[in-house]
Scaffold this motif. Structure first.
Motif, mmCIF file in Angstrom:
data_model
loop_
_atom_site.group_PDB
_atom_site.id
_atom_site.type_symbol
_atom_site.label_atom_id
_atom_site.label_comp_id
_atom_site.label_asym_id
_atom_site.label_seq_id
_atom_site.Cartn_x
_atom_site.Cartn_y
_atom_site.Cartn_z
ATOM 1 N N TRP A 251 -5.187 -3.343 1.323
ATOM 2 C CA TRP A 251 -5.343 -2.522 2.518
ATOM 3 C C TRP A 251 -5.773 -1.206 2.628
ATOM 4 O O TRP A 251 -6.741 -0.876 3.416
ATOM 5 N N ASP B 172 -3.741 -8.410 1.687
ATOM 6 C CA ASP B 172 -3.160 -7.891 2.952
ATOM 7 C C ASP B 172 -3.835 -8.554 4.264
ATOM 8 O O ASP B 172 -4.231 -9.796 3.950
ATOM 9 N N ASP B 173 -3.455 -7.820 5.325
ATOM 10 C CA ASP B 173 -3.948 -8.649 6.679
ATOM 11 C C ASP B 173 -5.249 -9.265 6.592
ATOM 12 O O ASP B 173 -6.263 -8.649 5.794
ATOM 13 N N TYR C 200 0.262 -11.258 2.486
ATOM 14 C CA TYR C 200 0.709 -10.642 3.910
ATOM 15 C C TYR C 200 1.048 -11.548 4.981
ATOM 16 O O TYR C 200 0.056 -12.465 5.210
ATOM 17 N N CYS D 78 -0.519 -7.065 12.425
ATOM 18 C CA CYS D 78 -0.832 -5.752 12.804
ATOM 19 C C CYS D 78 -2.296 -6.076 13.273
ATOM 20 O O CYS D 78 -2.918 -5.108 14.432
ATOM 21 N N GLY D 79 -3.158 -6.905 12.573
ATOM 22 C CA GLY D 79 -4.706 -7.180 12.825
ATOM 23 C C GLY D 79 -4.914 -8.205 13.950
ATOM 24 O O GLY D 79 -5.999 -8.714 14.222
ATOM 25 N N LYS E 297 4.599 -9.758 1.534
ATOM 26 C CA LYS E 297 4.818 -8.453 2.192
ATOM 27 C C LYS E 297 4.909 -8.873 3.541
ATOM 28 O O LYS E 297 3.935 -9.713 4.244
ATOM 29 N N ASP F 30 5.414 -8.046 7.779
ATOM 30 C CA ASP F 30 5.161 -6.663 8.593
ATOM 31 C C ASP F 30 6.024 -6.770 9.853
ATOM 32 O O ASP F 30 6.566 -7.862 10.025
ATOM 33 N N CYS G 54 8.480 -4.421 5.299
ATOM 34 C CA CYS G 54 7.450 -3.772 5.784
ATOM 35 C C CYS G 54 7.967 -3.405 7.332
ATOM 36 O O CYS G 54 6.855 -3.625 8.234
ATOM 37 N N TRP H 150 8.640 -0.242 8.444
ATOM 38 C CA TRP H 150 8.189 1.234 8.344
ATOM 39 C C TRP H 150 9.338 2.163 8.577
ATOM 40 O O TRP H 150 9.198 3.281 9.149
ATOM 41 N N ARG I 75 9.587 -0.502 3.104
ATOM 42 C CA ARG I 75 8.982 0.558 3.300
ATOM 43 C C ARG I 75 9.876 1.518 4.115
ATOM 44 O O ARG I 75 10.751 1.111 4.913
ATOM 45 N N ASP J 24 2.612 4.038 8.047
ATOM 46 C CA ASP J 24 1.357 3.981 7.069
ATOM 47 C C ASP J 24 0.915 5.418 6.178
ATOM 48 O O ASP J 24 0.957 6.294 6.952
ATOM 49 N N MET K 204 2.142 2.499 -0.490
ATOM 50 C CA MET K 204 1.173 2.170 -1.317
ATOM 51 C C MET K 204 0.328 3.233 -1.754
ATOM 52 O O MET K 204 0.151 4.279 -1.082
HETATM 53 C C1 GLA Z 1 0.743 -2.095 8.984
HETATM 54 C C2 GLA Z 1 1.234 -2.146 7.682
HETATM 55 C C3 GLA Z 1 0.316 -1.832 6.725
HETATM 56 C C4 GLA Z 1 -0.821 -2.893 6.623
HETATM 57 C C5 GLA Z 1 -1.312 -2.990 7.938
HETATM 58 C C6 GLA Z 1 -2.335 -4.309 8.168
HETATM 59 O O1 GLA Z 1 0.350 -0.862 9.435
HETATM 60 O O2 GLA Z 1 2.125 -0.984 7.499
HETATM 61 O O3 GLA Z 1 0.568 -1.556 5.246
HETATM 62 O O4 GLA Z 1 -0.329 -3.860 6.150
HETATM 63 O O5 GLA Z 1 -0.334 -3.264 8.759
HETATM 64 O O6 GLA Z 1 -2.485 -4.686 9.526
#
Ligand code: GLA
Length: 379
Positions: free
Chosen positions: A22, A57-58, A99, A107-108, A133, A135, A167, A169, A186, A190, A234
């Protein structure tokens, strides 16, 4: 509530180490690049230094599920599929992470796991995934302990042991419930490749700088331990937005926090300075210490701070940290780090040099935005 069977705590007896796509690549990933990254993880010496998981990741998915409701890898980005990639990763002696998201969309904006936790857990296991992971996008009104708990149940029900990375946040005080559910969680929005920065929405959009994340770790020490780790996000080491001194500080502080060490730079073209930071054995040993005690800030005087982490052998790892705009002498009194007033042996971990036996305390000269990292052992 029934007694909670811990989800394979032995998988994260010390903070997980690896690499994730990511921070450097965002949604711009494909199997060719990742194939090369798996090779680079080994060839660069990162694997030998302890980095074990390669986490996709995403954006690895197709935009919709197949007719049976199974997730599909994007056929253009992953023509050979995730299983073939997992085989390559395992063939290198590494492990594979992937992910997903607890809600309807990642998130994407790829398909989320909601309504498919069991099915997705089984699919990931069939591919040979070792680390998930999970999210929290599109979940804002949902119950985090309940949903992460449901995915934990699904993971417990499959044969393959997986590290479970939560994750959300830090939005729902995960340190209070996540230790019973996953291996790491987390604690903030981010990270971004900047020293001191707060994006829009107090970091929700645009992320947080290193010192801003650091300040949010105060008070979280007691929730961490073997099998359960606070995750301040990360690493940005080597991504170009900070100086070498700042990256050394970032890495030292994450190690004193017993943070998961998930590198996020392009390992195929890592410069010598980044490699030296990311693979320093003595500094990594602080992070990976078997006592699993998270370090904490023991002193703050303006821009000068001392962070200390007790180690399994009775020694204490110390970071003298200077946030200020001019070099500073930082006075570290042995009592402040939990040792007596007597004499202690001091080692400079970045220099790899013994500084001898010192009575009562040590005064370190610390550069702008820099650290001095010591191991102090009473004699
Ligand atoms: C969130 C997560 C990030 C990453 C993005 C991917 O923002 O906190 O670490 O995985 O999504 O879209």
């Amino acid at each position: 509530m029934t007694a909670i069977a811990k989800l394979h705590p032995e998988l994260a007896a010390t903070p997980p180490m690896g690499w994730n796509s990511w921070n450097c690549f965002g949604c711009n990933i494909n199997e060719r690049m990742l194939w090369e990254m798996a090779d680079a993880l080994v060839d660069s010496g990162m694997k030998d230094a302890g980095y074990e998981y390669l986490v996709i990741d995403d954006a690895w998915m197709a935009m919709r599920r197949d007719d049976d409701g199974n997730l599909m890898p994007d056929p253009d980005r992953f023509p050979r599929g995730i299983k073939a990639f997992a085989d390559h990763v395992h063939g290198k002696g590494l492990k594979l992470g992937i992910y997903e998201d607890a809600g309807e969309e990642t998130c994407g904006h790829y398909p989320g796991s909601l309504g498919h936790y069991q099915q997705d857990a089984m699919l990931f296991a069939s591919w040979g995934v070792d680390y998930l992971k999970f999210d929290w996008c599109t979940c804002e009104k949902l119950n985090a302990p309940r949903l992460y708990g449901e995915m934990r149940e699904a993971l417990l029900g499959i044969e393959r042991p997986m590290v479970f990375s939560i994750c959300e946040w830090g939005q729902n005080r995960p340190w209070e419930w996540a230790p019973a559910i996953g291996h790491l969680w987390r604690t903030t929005w981010d990270i971004t490749d900047k020293w001191d920065f707060v994006g829009d929405g107090e970091g929700k959009w645009g992320g947080l700088g290193i010192v801003n994340i650091l300040d949010q770790q105060i008070g979280l020490k007691r929730y961490a331990g073997p099998g359960r780790w606070n995750d301040p996000d990360m690493l940005e080491v080597g991504n170009g937005g900070m100086t070498e001194t700042e990256y050394r500080s970032h890495f030292s502080l994450w190690c004193i926090l017993a943070a998961p060490l998930i590198a996020g730079n392009d390992l195929r073209k890592m410069d010598a300075a980044s490699r030296q930071i990311l693979t320093n054995r003595e500094v990594i040993a602080v992070d990976q210490d078997s006592a699993g005690i998270q370090g904490r800030r023991v002193k703050k005087e303006g821009d000068q701070e001392i962070w200390a982490k007790p180690l399994h052998d009775g020694g204490v790892a110390v970071v003298l940290f200077n946030r200020g705009q001019s070099p500073a002498n930082i006075v570290c009194d042995w009592r402040a780090i939990g040792l007596g007033t007597g004499t202690a042996e001091v080692r400079d971990l970045w220099a790899g040099r013994d500084l001898g036996c010192v009575a009562e305390g040590y005064i370190g000269r610390v550069p702008v935005h820099g650290v001095m990292m010591l191991k102090v052992s009473s004699i």
